[in-house]
Motif scaffolding. Sequence first.
Motif, PDB file in Angstrom:
ATOM      1  N   THR A   6       0.780  -1.236   0.000  1.00 26.61           N
ATOM      2  CA  THR A   6       0.000   0.000   0.000  1.00 26.61           C
ATOM      3  C   THR A   6       0.811   1.285   0.000  1.00 26.61           C
ATOM      4  O   THR A   6       0.282   2.351  -0.305  1.00 26.61           O
ATOM      5  CB  THR A   6      -0.953   0.037   1.212  1.00 26.61           C
ATOM      6  OG1 THR A   6      -0.160  -0.038   2.403  1.00 26.61           O
ATOM      7  CG2 THR A   6      -1.956  -1.096   1.167  1.00 26.61           C
ATOM      8  N   GLU A   7       2.102   1.208   0.378  1.00 27.73           N
ATOM      9  CA  GLU A   7       2.891   2.439   0.458  1.00 27.73           C
ATOM     10  C   GLU A   7       4.383   2.149   0.354  1.00 27.73           C
ATOM     11  O   GLU A   7       4.827   1.017   0.490  1.00 27.73           O
ATOM     12  CB  GLU A   7       2.606   3.192   1.757  1.00 27.73           C
ATOM     13  CG  GLU A   7       3.118   2.483   2.987  1.00 27.73           C
ATOM     14  CD  GLU A   7       2.759   3.207   4.275  1.00 27.73           C
ATOM     15  OE1 GLU A   7       1.748   3.918   4.324  1.00 27.73           O
ATOM     16  OE2 GLU A   7       3.503   3.042   5.252  1.00 27.73           O
ATOM     17  N   HIS A  63       0.549   4.335  -2.383  1.00 24.18           N
ATOM     18  CA  HIS A  63       0.536   3.970  -3.797  1.00 24.18           C
ATOM     19  C   HIS A  63      -0.707   4.477  -4.512  1.00 24.18           C
ATOM     20  O   HIS A  63      -0.706   4.615  -5.730  1.00 24.18           O
ATOM     21  CB  HIS A  63       0.648   2.453  -3.958  1.00 24.18           C
ATOM     22  CG  HIS A  63       1.961   1.940  -3.471  1.00 24.18           C
ATOM     23  ND1 HIS A  63       2.240   0.610  -3.386  1.00 24.18           N
ATOM     24  CD2 HIS A  63       3.092   2.569  -3.039  1.00 24.18           C
ATOM     25  CE1 HIS A  63       3.466   0.442  -2.928  1.00 24.18           C
ATOM     26  NE2 HIS A  63       3.998   1.618  -2.700  1.00 24.18           N
ATOM     27  N   ARG A  64      -1.765   4.723  -3.763  1.00 31.77           N
ATOM     28  CA  ARG A  64      -2.978   5.296  -4.344  1.00 31.77           C
ATOM     29  C   ARG A  64      -3.228   6.654  -3.711  1.00 31.77           C
ATOM     30  O   ARG A  64      -3.351   6.746  -2.495  1.00 31.77           O
ATOM     31  CB  ARG A  64      -4.176   4.392  -4.090  1.00 31.77           C
ATOM     32  CG  ARG A  64      -4.057   3.080  -4.800  1.00 31.77           C
ATOM     33  CD  ARG A  64      -5.269   2.230  -4.514  1.00 31.77           C
ATOM     34  NE  ARG A  64      -5.035   0.902  -5.026  1.00 31.77           N
ATOM     35  CZ  ARG A  64      -5.800   0.337  -5.941  1.00 31.77           C
ATOM     36  NH1 ARG A  64      -6.845   0.958  -6.402  1.00 31.77           N
ATOM     37  NH2 ARG A  64      -5.514  -0.877  -6.366  1.00 31.77           N
ATOM     38  N   PRO A  65      -3.311   7.688  -4.536  1.00 28.69           N
ATOM     39  CA  PRO A  65      -3.545   9.018  -3.963  1.00 28.69           C
ATOM     40  C   PRO A  65      -4.927   9.091  -3.324  1.00 28.69           C
ATOM     41  O   PRO A  65      -5.832   8.339  -3.701  1.00 28.69           O
ATOM     42  CB  PRO A  65      -3.438   9.958  -5.165  1.00 28.69           C
ATOM     43  CG  PRO A  65      -3.618   9.098  -6.353  1.00 28.69           C
ATOM     44  CD  PRO A  65      -3.212   7.704  -5.972  1.00 28.69           C
ATOM     45  N   VAL A  67      -8.671  10.271  -2.475  1.00 23.43           N
ATOM     46  CA  VAL A  67      -9.767  10.755  -3.311  1.00 23.43           C
ATOM     47  C   VAL A  67     -10.111  12.149  -2.832  1.00 23.43           C
ATOM     48  O   VAL A  67     -10.412  12.348  -1.659  1.00 23.43           O
ATOM     49  CB  VAL A  67     -10.995   9.821  -3.190  1.00 23.43           C
ATOM     50  CG1 VAL A  67     -12.153  10.357  -4.003  1.00 23.43           C
ATOM     51  CG2 VAL A  67     -10.617   8.420  -3.607  1.00 23.43           C
TER      52      VAL A  67
END
Length: 88
Positions: A6-7, A63-65, A67
Amino acid sequence: MTHTPTETEVAVRNGPPPRPVAARPPGGGRGPTGLDERVRAAGGSFRYGPCGGGFAVVARIPHRPPVPSPISSNSEQLPGLPHLVSAR
């Protein structure tokens, strides 16, 4: 560097300089403050400062900005939140 599903976390540390440091030339960038702004904009965290006579920076970047929240164009007060007033 530590990488999970995840990071990613990056830590950079340097030791004390081998001799007294001369005056730094003027910089043209934003240094740690600019890095902090960019990492936080990506939803991460950034720490920096003196460490054992040297200096360290640690950035955690998801890894996912995040929302982004929708911005409302009306000025209605949301239930359960205090009314905020802009300073002028």
